[in-house]
Design a protein around this motif. Structure first.
Motif: not given
Lengths: 77, 402
Positions: B112, B115, B119, B134-139, B158-159, B161
């Motif tokens: 956390e 993250m 950000k 900032y990019v999420e796991p899928e990307e 979790l994410g 940059s």
């Protein structure tokens, strides 16, 4: 083979068991409270040669020890 | 410089003169870039670069070749973004192929707290001109299909940059291109030319001592890496520098293309693929200050273990080579550039583990300082006296080596 350090309590042990303890020394020719504070906080001799330093045997006896090391070769003296 | 390189790069080796307008100590990227920009931007060509070994043989040839500007403080973002721009045009400018390759850099986080930090990094980068989001796991999985997002069940991603302009370049070629560009314009570069002392007139530095005799200079610039404290002490100067070893290694050829540069600040490693297909990995500096170039097994074991947590395919590879460089670490993890309080003696140091990416901008700004005798606005915050003024530029989280 990695660096090995002799602990007076545990004998010769690998570097990875120890934490490094820096000993900053402010030279006598640095005068004035501000100048000495600045030197102690930031400036370092960064000696190329033999230095006296402390190591904490974190994964062993958990005591501090003194050691001499040649920073050019990492030879423990 | 060996015969192979001599054949590829047209260089003319000269005898040292008795006097130069500018003497640069250290023939690595920063020293040669300073010479290059002095010659190309300011027409100052009476310059001698003195390198104790061979050009690019120090940290310029030992780094992991990453070029990025995703720093955490405004001063640094602006500075490194300028370097990104100069790197991008360096091939056209020098007419030499430095294998500059924009890959995009993923800076992964698993907590956390991480993250929030990434950000914040994306926000400060965007505000000051660097392209980071900032990019999420899928990307992340789309950008870098080889990743195990579960982190072996222990370090779920979790994410991240994502720094789109993150790039790599072949470090030797950068050094050779700058040396060649400077030497064509009349700059002298001397290899196997150690500097054994500094000439002084009162407090002023007036030149250097070499085994072949003294060389006087209008100004002496230290572009030395890990051994900078020794040179500065010859000028009566104490520096806030500790020299720490930093290790890296490459694996054998990985048959697939690994496009991105991947890093994790929580697991603390960074990885990219070289043009030869090797996976190139690095991690943190050794804890104790040292000038020893010895590499250790412990680093291989721990760095490889952390990298395999996110990239299981590494299990099938073998380590080919490892090596060590000696980094000039500054206390606040930002460089130290400019005037020193000693007349005739400038430094560009504190390049620690982040020097390669700053080679062009460091040289450009130092050249401007030498030519105009005024500290450029871009590097004014990085002055040596910031420690006495209590204006340190703490950016440890952006070094990627802690």
């Amino acid at each position: 083979m990695s660096l090995r350090i002799t602990c007076p309590h545990c004998g010769v042990r690998p570097l990875e068991e120890y934490l490094y303890g820096e000993v900053p020394v402010v030279p006598d020719d640095v005068v004035g409270d501000d100048a000495r504070d600045l030197d102690r906080a930031f400036m370092r001799a960064n000696t190329e040669g033999v230095i006296r330093e402390r190591w904490f045997h974190a994964m062993g006896c958990r005591r501090w020890l003194w050691a001499d090391r040649d920073t050019r070769t990492d030879e423990m003296l | 410089m060996n015969e192979f390189i001599e054949a590829k790069v047209a260089l003319q080796w000269q005898q040292p003169k008795a006097a130069y307008d500018v003497v640069i100590v250290g023939g690595g990227g920063h020293g040669l870039a300073t010479a290059y920009y002095l010659a190309t931007r300011h027409g100052i060509t009476n310059v001698g670069v003195f390198e104790r070994s061979y050009i690019g043989g120090g940290n310029s040839g030992r780094n992991t070749t990453v070029i990025r500007a995703n720093y955490g403080i405004p001063e640094a973002v602006r500075f490194y973004q300028r370097s990104l721009e100069l790197f991008a045009s360096l091939e056209d400018e020098t007419d030499r192929w430095i294998m500059h390759n924009q890959k995009g850099l993923l800076w992964m986080t698993h907590t956390e707290h991480g993250m929030r930090a990434e950000k914040a990094r994306a926000a400060v980068n965007t505000a000051f001109g660097a392209k980071t989001r900032y990019v999420e796991p899928e990307e992340i999985k789309e950008i870098c299909p080889q990743i195990d997002l579960s982190g072996g069940g222990k370090f779920p991603v979790l994410g991240a940059s994502y720094h789109e302009e993150g790039a790599t370049a072949r470090h030797d070629r950068v050094v050779w291109a700058l040396a060649e560009g400077a030497m064509h314009r009349g700059v002298h570069v001397h290899q196997r030319a150690p500097v054994t002392g500094l000439l002084r007139d009162g407090d002023r530095v007036t030149g250097i001592e070499t085994p072949d005799g003294p060389v006087s200079a209008g100004v002496v610039v230290s572009a030395v890496g890990g051994h900078v404290t020794t040179l500065a002490s010859m000028a009566g100067l104490r520096l806030p520098i500790r020299s720490h070893p930093l290790q890296a290694f490459v694996t054998n050829h990985y048959a697939q293309a690994f496009d991105a540069i991947a890093a994790s600040t929580d697991l603390l490693f960074y990885m990219s693929q070289t043009a030869r297909g090797e996976m190139l990995l690095g991690a943190e500096i050794d804890r104790q200050p040292s000038y020893s170039y010895r590499s250790g097994h412990h680093f291989l074991e721990s760095c490889a273990h952390r990298a395999m947590t996110l990239f299981p395919f590494l299990r099938d590879l073998r380590i080919l080579r490892q090596w060590t460089g000696i980094c000039d670490m500054s206390p606040d993890y930002s460089p130290i550039m400019g005037k020193t309080g000693v007349d005739g003696f400038l430094v560009t140091t504190g390049w620690g583990t982040w020097g390669f990416k700053a080679i062009p901008v460091g040289g450009e700004q130092m050249a401007q300082l030498i030519a105009t005798d005024k500290t450029p606005e871009l590097i004014a915050p990085f002055s040596l006296d910031r420690f006495a003024r209590d204006r340190t530029l703490a950016d440890r989280g952006s070094a990627g080596t802690h």
